[in-house]
Design an enzyme around this catalytic site. Structure first.
Site, mmCIF file in Angstrom:
data_model
loop_
_atom_site.group_PDB
_atom_site.id
_atom_site.type_symbol
_atom_site.label_atom_id
_atom_site.label_comp_id
_atom_site.label_asym_id
_atom_site.label_seq_id
_atom_site.Cartn_x
_atom_site.Cartn_y
_atom_site.Cartn_z
ATOM 1 N N SER A 20 14.248 15.622 2.354
ATOM 2 C CA SER A 20 15.717 14.134 2.500
ATOM 3 C C SER A 20 15.034 13.069 2.882
ATOM 4 O O SER A 20 14.248 12.977 4.484
ATOM 5 C CB SER A 20 16.470 14.906 3.815
ATOM 6 O OG SER A 20 17.151 13.960 4.031
ATOM 7 N N GLU B 133 1.907 1.723 -3.092
ATOM 8 C CA GLU B 133 1.169 2.396 -4.086
ATOM 9 C C GLU B 133 0.858 3.863 -4.427
ATOM 10 O O GLU B 133 0.529 4.393 -5.095
ATOM 11 C CB GLU B 133 -0.217 1.276 -3.872
ATOM 12 C CG GLU B 133 -1.356 2.011 -4.671
ATOM 13 C CD GLU B 133 -2.794 0.777 -4.425
ATOM 14 O OE1 GLU B 133 -2.778 -0.330 -3.699
ATOM 15 O OE2 GLU B 133 -3.688 1.658 -4.029
ATOM 16 N N ARG C 202 0.782 -1.117 -0.186
ATOM 17 C CA ARG C 202 0.036 0.172 -0.611
ATOM 18 C C ARG C 202 0.739 1.040 0.104
ATOM 19 O O ARG C 202 0.188 2.547 -0.695
ATOM 20 C CB ARG C 202 -1.329 0.059 1.896
ATOM 21 C CG ARG C 202 -2.262 -0.853 1.059
ATOM 22 C CD ARG C 202 -2.572 -1.472 0.120
ATOM 23 N NE ARG C 202 -3.552 -2.308 -0.292
ATOM 24 C CZ ARG C 202 -2.927 -3.047 -0.064
ATOM 25 N NH1 ARG C 202 -2.241 -3.350 -1.348
ATOM 26 N NH2 ARG C 202 -4.558 -4.817 -0.151
#
Lengths: 147, 147, 147, 147, 147, 147, 147, 147, 147, 147
Positions: free
Chosen positions: E114, E91, E88
């Site tokens: 960063s 994704e 997830r």
């Protein structure tokens, strides 16, 4: 046991005994190119060849039997080799691949240069600007058939 | 415009005019191997060479200028070539790669065979069992330095 | 036995004994860059160098022999490194690769910067806004030959 | 329209007009390294810089506007570059990657060398055995924080 | 021995002893996020931190020494994670990646957030429609420099 | 026509008109995060939202209709993003992925943080050592069911 | 122009004219297997064959010339085919590959079955339980040589 | 224990005892093709078949039990096989894949040739120009259904 | 110790004892689908479930503890499964993936079918033309939210 | 012209005319699942079906002819789908793949569930906790044959 295990044992014995590929080739009575490929697990030994190898590398009978089994060929880990020496050969195929294809087709027509009915010869060629590696590859031309 | 576009135009002209690589090489005054690689977008033309090519392939001035720009090299689509003729060369690197590495190191020590200070010569060798393709590769040995 | 096994043993001894690469380099009499690469399995030791390493890392004779065998080079698992420090270098090649190519060709013509006739020097450069890593890479330019 | 389209137009104009990167850099008032990367679509132009580029490369207003949009960076097609010059840099990362990691950590502790707060300088260094490419990379060290 | 071996031993001890990451973090005096990443082989322990970990997980002195060596980072097997929870996140990067890029550039200009000067905080947020996972990521903005 | 074509047209109009994502979001009446993702082709517009977008970006009726079709999501070319800003997010998943997994499971048990019932908020946080990017991700916890 | 363009034109004409491969093969005077492969861009036409094809598919002279150029072979997009019919063949190689290898080696020794000196014959075999596809592959055995 | 372990043990016993696949097939009362695939871990043994194999290869009861478990099929390491004999088959699929697809569809309509309701027969065919490998593949045609 | 080790031990015990998944499911009091997935290392056991499994498969206390740790999920080696049964499912996703997407969106709007709040039921359906496998998948629809 | 071109035209017409898959299916007289897959380029139309589609989507005769050509199937770009809805299906195969394999083999023995003699039915199931997507897959079991 499998062939890679025997190959590892051969390399181990070679380092331990300080053998050279050219000397091993002399013992086997073949070119250093075929001999090295065979010891590295890419070619199949005859019974007689396996017996010589058995003596040279202190192999067991079972290990010598595995040398006579046709191996699963392909000596490189991964599709693109990381080792700089081997990569240069991959680069030659990448940069000159289409050139080789064009020139063989121009001379012979459609077909391939065999990698099976094939031999290789690697020699040192002295050169004042730096010695050169000369490699001669010889492969039978196999034409595509129309049927 | 980019170099691949010029390469496509060269191939188009070659087919349309029925030219041969060996004849193109004669016109350019270089080996057929370098010439073919150059026309296929892998080498850089000098101004004089580009003018010869411009005439042979009916290129515009801008197209001739692109021949003199160092190209992004690599002639194959994908890491493993699908064309059987080129694949056989990939297979030689795969099967014999570690062998070539061992034998060059045995003769020269640690280093590589250059793919830059390099030449190739492809010839036909008549053979009653079927003619052979003979390829001679010559590359300068470059040793690793200790520093 | 193979070279990766010896590399692992060297790293093990280094951690156990709390050695530093710069100190190991002093013992070997070479730069810390070559020394570290050699200990990490990327370079080939001479007999004398291997003997020093044998003493430093408590290696067996066979392990010391393997240090003198040219290794299969390439120190990273996978085509794209996951480690952030090493990835930044991959990113530099990705972002600046075509830039480096253009500028070397503009200065030298077609050819490459050698990664074999090559040295590297890594130093710390104090800076009030945060110290900097300075790396100098030096490689011989190798021109493509026309033949 | 997108940035790659503008990059292609810049390269087209550069070839057609026979410009050099160093001369373009002088016009822009920056290093040749930053300038080349910017023109190749890896850096973002300020308004003033874009106007200079617009004049140099005959860009439209819309093309000049795109130069001021932060681009999707990464200049190479594929994870492993096929071009020999760029590959040598990939090879340096592959062969020396773990070495660079060890030595930066030994000097600075855990962290990275920034590829953002970063500069590069490429110069020619005359050498009787063959001129060398010298590249200085300078990146701020960024330490990992414990929290 | 290497760091992954120590990580496996830590996980083994954690399961066997029924420890919780939050309790381990309390013992180490750091956030549960840094602590967990460190125990999973992604961060470097100080000497003092390693001693606490040694006690908690029954590590040998050599294992504790390895905790102080900067690890090769990257905790996932393969480029695309198969585990649903971690996927997830992949994704989110895939679907929102260009969005995040646009919005950070709109606010800060060209540069990055960063991942080194970085911290993370994971909390539970009660919600009648189903509790939510809230994650706060904080990273220093690093601007690209023109040089 | 397809959605990527409409996305390209939206980006083109945005650059040409000098629009900002935050201003576009105000016009649409939603967060800048959802708005940007939607304009970049990752979310589905309602009829009313599509009409606002049509006006803002000079879209045709057919283009506005495509905004209301659920798109094939995923905004990145390739499994590992090359752009440094987006890569840092990939790196966070790589380095902290197992950490996030452990901590969510420790708090919630087996399940995932939804990437669908999900929102994101990106803000600037002033900091004397350099301003920071703060990102809050909120996703509903979804437990695995036993059946 | 290139060969894939001619292949697309041939397929276009075949659909438009409602031609069958078997009828095209009759016109060319060859097997339907060779004929289909040739029309799909995998084989090289002789001048006479190209003229027949030119008539059948309304090709220009230049298109007919391209049929006589040896093509870059390989008809599939990607290493693993997604089309179910072609995938079943890939699956046969995957499941039975080592079996085929063992049995050919047991009968012939080390070597390969040629894919160049090769023919194929596809026929329908009526069967009350469902007709069967019968495919006969015939390839010359090529032994590895010892040298 | 798992099936690959049993496969390795079978191969070990076969080499040690010098057995032939055809002889093993006779003992099992099946074709040499099915028998070899089964012994190589691709097919499932019945109880009776497993008992014969147990005797032939000196397997334990547990090993014989594993022969009766449906294996995870697929005998090749990697998507593209490196072994030259097996690669030729991959090449046939690559070069002739679309041809096979066209001809089966022309004869049967949309559907596939089953790789499950399938048999294979490998024979030697004497030929004065070099003996040939003949392989007959027979698979049930399965039509796509409209619903 | 890790979860895959426990999974291997469970499979070993299952073969040795000749257990069936449906019988194991009865003992655990859950569906055969959840039970099998759990035993194969994809689901998390409660304490009570782990105790039942401990008895069934002769697990140690530590092994039973690992069953209660949320596993790293994903049961297949490689992105494309080679096993024919599992590949057919991959093929269904490949061939019907966009169809499933269109139809769920037509019925529900933008969102997904959950693979977490999900259950599966596999049954045999007698059919004179050959029995059928019927699989019912049930997943909660989760809508994308606008924010 | 090729099938993907026709598919794109169909999608274009569907959006422009605001058609629904269920309405298109009614016109064609088939299930919405088969109809959608066919319109998305995965199934082959009969002549009668193609005529209906021609009317619905304003196709030319040549476009209608292409609908009757068996397409190269596979609807996804890349081995792992990035779209969240389709990925969930890939995840089900990844997490439950070995489970499905075990349970079908336990019930039917060695063989596969056909993806050719196959049908699918997607329905909405109201649920107070959130409506569910129910999908019924039905495939003929095909047993491996011993020969």
């Amino acid at each position: 046991m499998d062939r890679p295990t025997v190959t590892a044992k051969i390399l181990d014995a070679k380092v331990r005994k300080g053998l050279k590929w050219s000397a091993i080739a002399d013992k086997l009575g073949h070119s250093k190119e075929w001999t090295t490929a065979a010891c590295l697990g890419q070619m199949t030994f005859s019974k007689a060849q396996a017996e010589v190898a058995q003596g040279l590398f202190d192999l067991t009978d079972e290990e010598a039997a595995w040398l006579q089994i046709v191996p699963y060929k392909g000596s490189l880990p991964g599709a693109v080799p990381t080792d700089p020496l081997i990569y240069r050969w991959y680069e030659i195929v990448s940069v000159y691949g289409t050139t080789i294809k064009e020139l063989i087709h121009e001379e012979f027509g459609d077909g391939i240069m065999s990698a099976i009915d094939f031999s290789m010869d690697i020699t040192r060629s002295p050169d004042p600007k730096g010695d050169r590696v000369n490699v001669v590859l010889s492969g039978k031309f196999l034409p595509y058939k129309t049927y």
